[in-house]
Design a protein around this motif. Structure first.
Motif, PDB file in Angstrom:
ATOM      1  N   PRO A  79      -5.648   0.014  -6.353  1.00 12.71           N
ATOM      2  CA  PRO A  79      -5.785   0.069  -4.897  1.00 12.71           C
ATOM      3  C   PRO A  79      -4.706  -0.703  -4.163  1.00 12.71           C
ATOM      4  N   ALA A  80      -4.067  -1.646  -4.830  1.00  9.88           N
ATOM      5  CA  ALA A  80      -3.161  -2.518  -4.086  1.00  9.88           C
ATOM      6  C   ALA A  80      -1.697  -2.281  -4.430  1.00  9.88           C
ATOM      7  N   ARG A 111       0.859  -1.183   0.000  1.00 10.61           N
ATOM      8  CA  ARG A 111       0.000   0.000   0.000  1.00 10.61           C
ATOM      9  C   ARG A 111       0.889   1.224   0.000  1.00 10.61           C
ATOM     10  N   VAL A 169      -4.566   5.533  -5.633  1.00 10.30           N
ATOM     11  CA  VAL A 169      -5.380   4.868  -4.631  1.00 10.30           C
ATOM     12  C   VAL A 169      -6.666   4.386  -5.281  1.00 10.30           C
ATOM     13  N   ARG A 170      -7.136   5.196  -6.200  1.00 10.47           N
ATOM     14  CA  ARG A 170      -8.359   4.878  -6.928  1.00 10.47           C
ATOM     15  C   ARG A 170      -8.095   3.824  -8.002  1.00 10.47           C
ATOM     16  N   GLU A 171      -7.032   4.055  -8.778  1.00 11.27           N
ATOM     17  CA  GLU A 171      -6.799   3.202  -9.947  1.00 11.27           C
ATOM     18  C   GLU A 171      -6.273   1.813  -9.583  1.00 11.27           C
TER      19      GLU A 171
END
Lengths: 339, 339
Positions: free
Chosen positions: B325-326, B253, B321-323
């Motif tokens: 996420p991981a 993250r 974070v949107r595109e």
DNA sequence: CCGCTTATGCTCAAAATAAGTATAACTGGC
DNA sequence: GCCAGTTATACTTATTTTGAGCATAAGCGG
């Protein structure tokens, strides 16, 4: 005794009650199961009688939190826990409707526990329930679940369009896309809790109502029955946390073997992984992975219960924990169904 | 009031006290830092005066556990927390020596919080302390730390050889090898807590003594000063948990950006990652990774503070974070020093 | 301009991954 | 006994991801 009835009943607003609760997970018949116990009297708010095994933490009797948990689970289900790990501690106000009536502030330490198929009996007052009965939108093993496209998709769109503010609408739409893998986003099977919380906020599950929150969309009364079976208090939230953690963990630690019998075929193992992941896996690659990681070793025995060519039985190589501490079943989730 | 003095002073053995504690982490001058506050009076058992910011959970004032934590941290350090996540709940008996004297059972909900360099002031009664002062064996940035080969290695060997039972000795040796990456095992920078607990059991850190456990090796009195600076109660254990979690999390993250100023060079980012990971990284691959994942975008500005060719300044792309996420900074830890 | 430092672009081999094809070995129905 | 259906297992192939390093660029102090 110096204790007043007032305090014993917990109506002191400063009172805290620590509860230990466990999500016991097993896999049976290619379905993930969770152990539910009948709540004495039930929870009139959620119309549910079932919840996770749980009980108060007793600082005198319990040397550790986990020990207390094991005691309660043993008492309520007769199961001697094997693998157990702490998940999260839930302490939001009004987790339990009782608190509104002057009950103590309930703080719950949640655990994830894994139970082997072979230990799977149905105890008195307890039952193994299919995970996906409570989270129907999480099972993508035979393609996108109907409920996502038919109900959740459109209702979420309505929720996203509700705010007057343009930016808020955009934010909501974006959030829906990422958590549910719409648009060009991929479905991420680990985001179980985020999806649950989004549905909660959007008023699409029964808990929204029972928690006394405003409903976004008043036309949805029976939609609740579509969006999964409810548990008492916030136990479905705990369950979502457990599910997300487990889906993440099987990818980098060999915990899945805690759910398997001593001997198993590679396909049985794959089925268990698929049941948890909620997605299909590529068979040949799965076995290559498991073999290359040295997670299993052949027993020499053959199982002819397969329906086709008999399969060799394998067992978990306990040594890997020592040799390659960070191995697991890394699964490349394939969301599209086989054509 | 119905409350008895006995209960108020907490000497009721059934009493529970929920404490909220935070490991505030920052990176400054290529060193990871943790915020410590001076304990009023100190902890005579550990001879330490410092501990993590913490305070009791107040069910009336605090709507959620995290809200309570933010309040306490703000009060004790003046810092308004940004990123914070729950770590673990510590509830073992005698975590706090006070409990032996009839104090309530202390249950502590630990949090990991990340503080940006730019928010880094040293508040009254609080100080930013170097992580590795408390865990000297965790810093492998310039090769294997001396303490591992010189002290820990040999003392652990003595501990492993202590049992009469042959199987116990083998088990201990094996455990040492896996947790400390000896033999043909690799050093796993995430196993911070396991290493701490092994040292604890082996009696190589001060907490073993203060907790009243039997010492495995009585010749080690000053070894304690070698094995890192102590904190009050079990706060070093909480710190170990935080460190391990953070090292794991930066790999999947993009949390590391919570520690960076708005604009930074790629090498600054790498330095921060190395400080946390406790290991050196391959520079070219690091920047390829960060670029490929789309984690950063160029600002166009140039920094000439680098000591060599000026570097371009980048900023975090919030969109990722949107595109994706991981995504995170997957770092291939290189343990051997550059020759 | 030289030697030092850091930045950045690029190559190359090895390993891991995703998606197959091909063949083997059992079952039940006829 | 043969065939269709089912599952098991070995192997192939293309692509992507990693680990390691070379080469050049662009500043600095002298």
């Amino acid at each position: 005794m110096a204790k007043t009835t007032k305090e014993q009943s917990g109506s002191d607003s400063r009172a805290i009650a620590i509860e230990l609760s466990a999500a016991l997970v097993a896999v049976h018949d290619e379905a993930p199961k969770i152990l539910l116990v009948r709540d004495q009297g039930g929870d009139s708010a959620t119309h549910s009688q079932f919840g996770l095994p749980c009980g108060p933490f007793d600082p005198v009797a319990h040397r550790t939190l986990e020990e207390g948990l094991r005691t309660w689970v043993g008492e309520q289900s007769g199961i001697q826990l094997g693998y157990a790990e702490q998940l999260y501690t839930f302490g939001d106000r009004f987790r339990d409707p009782q608190e509104r009536k002057g009950g103590p502030r309930p703080v719950s330490v949640g655990y994830l526990a894994l139970v082997r198929q072979t230990d799977l009996r149905s105890p008195e007052n307890a039952d193994w329930s299919d995970w996906y009965r409570h989270f129907p939108w999480e099972d993508w093993r035979s393609g996108p679940p109907a409920i996502v496209s038919q109900v959740i998709g459109s209702e979420l769109k309505a929720w996203a369009d509700a705010p007057d503010n343009r930016a808020d609408r955009a934010r909501r739409r974006e959030r829906i896309d990422t958590t549910f893998g719409l648009g060009d986003m991929a479905w991420d099977n680990e985001r179980v809790l985020e999806r649950y919380e989004l549905l909660y906020e959007a008023g699409l599950i029964a808990e929204t109502v029972t928690d006394g929150r405003e409903r976004a969309n008043p036309g949805l009364v029976q939609a609740h029955t579509l969006t999964g079976a409810v548990l008492i208090k916030d136990h479905r939230r705990i369950m979502a946390t457990a599910m997300g953690r487990l889906r993440a963990k099987i990818k980098y630690r060999p915990v899945i073997f805690e759910l398997m019998p001593p001997n198993f075929t590679l396909y049985q193992l794959q089925r268990a992984a698929e049941a948890l992941a909620g997605a299909r896996l590529h068979k040949q690659n799965f076995r290559r992975l498991v073999a290359n990681e040295g997670l299993v070793e052949a027993t020499g025995q053959i199982s002819s219960q397969t329906g086709g060519r008999p399969a060799e039985l394998f067992r978990f190589r306990r040594d890997v924990v020592r040799e390659r501490p960070a191995s697991g079943v890394r699964l490349s989730v394939r969301v599209k169904p086989k054509k």
